[in-house]
Design a protein around this motif. Structure first.
Motif, PDB file in Angstrom:
ATOM      1  N   VAL A   1     -38.457 -24.852 -11.020  1.00  0.00           N
ATOM      2  CA  VAL A   1     -38.772 -23.752 -11.908  1.00  0.00           C
ATOM      3  C   VAL A   1     -39.237 -22.588 -11.042  1.00  0.00           C
ATOM      4  O   VAL A   1     -39.868 -22.796  -9.992  1.00  0.00           O
ATOM      5  CB  VAL A   1     -39.849 -24.153 -12.956  1.00  0.00           C
ATOM      6  CG1 VAL A   1     -41.177 -24.494 -12.283  1.00  0.00           C
ATOM      7  CG2 VAL A   1     -40.022 -23.077 -14.010  1.00  0.00           C
TER       8      VAL A   1
ATOM      9  N   GLU B   1     -31.157 -25.751 -10.309  1.00  0.00           N
ATOM     10  CA  GLU B   1     -30.706 -27.012  -9.740  1.00  0.00           C
ATOM     11  C   GLU B   1     -29.861 -26.708  -8.505  1.00  0.00           C
ATOM     12  O   GLU B   1     -28.793 -26.097  -8.626  1.00  0.00           O
ATOM     13  CB  GLU B   1     -29.867 -27.812 -10.740  1.00  0.00           C
ATOM     14  CG  GLU B   1     -30.648 -28.434 -11.869  1.00  0.00           C
ATOM     15  CD  GLU B   1     -29.785 -29.313 -12.759  1.00  0.00           C
ATOM     16  OE1 GLU B   1     -28.537 -29.289 -12.592  1.00  0.00           O
ATOM     17  OE2 GLU B   1     -30.338 -30.023 -13.607  1.00  0.00           O
TER      18      GLU B   1
ATOM     19  N   ARG C   1     -34.721 -30.573  -9.825  1.00  0.00           N
ATOM     20  CA  ARG C   1     -34.806 -29.417 -10.711  1.00  0.00           C
ATOM     21  C   ARG C   1     -36.076 -28.632 -10.398  1.00  0.00           C
ATOM     22  O   ARG C   1     -37.152 -29.213 -10.286  1.00  0.00           O
ATOM     23  CB  ARG C   1     -34.783 -29.834 -12.176  1.00  0.00           C
ATOM     24  CG  ARG C   1     -34.709 -28.658 -13.140  1.00  0.00           C
ATOM     25  CD  ARG C   1     -34.421 -29.114 -14.558  1.00  0.00           C
ATOM     26  NE  ARG C   1     -33.050 -29.631 -14.700  1.00  0.00           N
ATOM     27  CZ  ARG C   1     -32.544 -30.070 -15.840  1.00  0.00           C
ATOM     28  NH1 ARG C   1     -33.291 -30.081 -16.942  1.00  0.00           N
ATOM     29  NH2 ARG C   1     -31.295 -30.507 -15.893  1.00  0.00           N
TER      30      ARG C   1
ATOM     31  N   GLU D   1     -35.066 -22.125 -14.748  1.00  0.00           N
ATOM     32  CA  GLU D   1     -34.887 -23.438 -14.123  1.00  0.00           C
ATOM     33  C   GLU D   1     -33.738 -23.334 -13.138  1.00  0.00           C
ATOM     34  O   GLU D   1     -32.773 -22.590 -13.374  1.00  0.00           O
ATOM     35  CB  GLU D   1     -34.553 -24.501 -15.166  1.00  0.00           C
ATOM     36  CG  GLU D   1     -35.730 -25.103 -15.879  1.00  0.00           C
ATOM     37  CD  GLU D   1     -35.299 -26.263 -16.758  1.00  0.00           C
ATOM     38  OE1 GLU D   1     -35.810 -27.383 -16.546  1.00  0.00           O
ATOM     39  OE2 GLU D   1     -34.462 -26.058 -17.644  1.00  0.00           O
TER      40      GLU D   1
ATOM     41  N   TRP E   1     -28.492 -22.404 -12.590  1.00  0.00           N
ATOM     42  CA  TRP E   1     -29.744 -21.887 -13.128  1.00  0.00           C
ATOM     43  C   TRP E   1     -29.578 -21.604 -14.617  1.00  0.00           C
ATOM     44  O   TRP E   1     -28.479 -21.429 -15.127  1.00  0.00           O
ATOM     45  CB  TRP E   1     -30.154 -20.597 -12.393  1.00  0.00           C
ATOM     46  CG  TRP E   1     -29.279 -19.419 -12.731  1.00  0.00           C
ATOM     47  CD1 TRP E   1     -28.092 -19.071 -12.147  1.00  0.00           C
ATOM     48  CD2 TRP E   1     -29.498 -18.467 -13.773  1.00  0.00           C
ATOM     49  NE1 TRP E   1     -27.559 -17.965 -12.757  1.00  0.00           N
ATOM     50  CE2 TRP E   1     -28.407 -17.570 -13.761  1.00  0.00           C
ATOM     51  CE3 TRP E   1     -30.505 -18.285 -14.727  1.00  0.00           C
ATOM     52  CZ2 TRP E   1     -28.305 -16.510 -14.644  1.00  0.00           C
ATOM     53  CZ3 TRP E   1     -30.400 -17.228 -15.613  1.00  0.00           C
ATOM     54  CH2 TRP E   1     -29.309 -16.351 -15.560  1.00  0.00           C
TER      55      TRP E   1
END
Length: 232
Positions: free
Chosen positions: A84, A154, A82, A152, A135
């Motif tokens: 940011v 992924e 994950r 965030e 996201w």
């Protein structure tokens, strides 16, 4: 470089922005995370990489068998990653037609291909490899002159520059991105605002569930960075 976790089979490290994961071409690109780690742990081997400008959590194996088992976890998508990032604009508005799931996640699907004439740039292209990212928005800001979002991400697949290409393809490049952002967006940050902040997987030898976090204090509000990871 001191790991945030170590055992006889693997190491978890936090790479600063600006440091290569592995050696590049030329004598000026030999300093990298893998070399620094191998100076202390001679059996350390690369399993995956982060872009030079991306900071955050990176996993290394200790020995060939550990590298084989950890690589298999990545290949079978059993490693949760994950990130940011701070991006220009309001991606929630761009993808408003796609309803988020119950946790606020939306999906980007776009095949990614190396732009051979402009390498190392990658582009969305029908001939590219199938690529998927998830996201969700954490914070947004808007003014008369500029808007930004803290999100965030992924990566479901693991293509080169995937998160950067997917967000840029939606019209929301990451701040400080020297490859995919226009000059005015790049200039808003002294570094690429993309950080690998969570890594989770089952230990391939002990079967223990492991989860690591390396959060950053970023914001959708200028100056965007509350705490930086300086290159040592």
């Amino acid at each position: 470089m001191t790991p945030i976790h170590e055992d006889e089979h693997l190491l978890v490290l936090e790479k600063p922005s600006g440091l290569l994961s592995v050696p590049g071409r030329g004598p000026d690109k030999q300093d990298c995370l893998s070399k620094r780690v191998q100076d202390r742990y001679p059996d350390a081997l690369i399993v995956h990489r982060l872009d030079q400008d991306t900071s955050g959590l990176l996993l290394m194996a200790r020995g060939i068998e550990a590298q084989r088992r950890l690589s298999k976890l990545f290949e079978t998508r059993q490693v949760k990653k994950r990130y940011v990032a701070v991006v220009a604009g309001q991606p929630e508005q761009t993808q408003a037609a796609e309803l988020p799931d119950e946790d606020g996640w939306r999906t980007i699907d776009g095949p990614i291909l190396l732009d051979w004439e402009r390498r190392p740039l990658h582009i969305i292209h029908p001939d590219g490899k199938a690529s998927r990212s998830r996201w969700r928005a954490l914070q947004s800001s808007h003014s008369d002159n500029f808007s930004a979002s803290l999100i965030e991400l992924e990566p479901v697949t693991g293509r080169t520059h995937q998160l950067r290409v997917h967000m840029q393809s939606m019209g929301h490049p990451m701040l400080g991105d020297s490859l995919y952002a226009p000059p005015d967006i790049k200039a808003l940050s002294p570094r690429l605002l993309l950080h690998a902040q969570e890594l989770a997987f089952v230990h391939p030898f002990t079967e223990q569930a492991l989860a690591f976090k390396a959060p950053v204090q970023w914001s959708a509000l200028s100056p965007f960075i509350a705490g930086q990871h300086p290159l040592p």
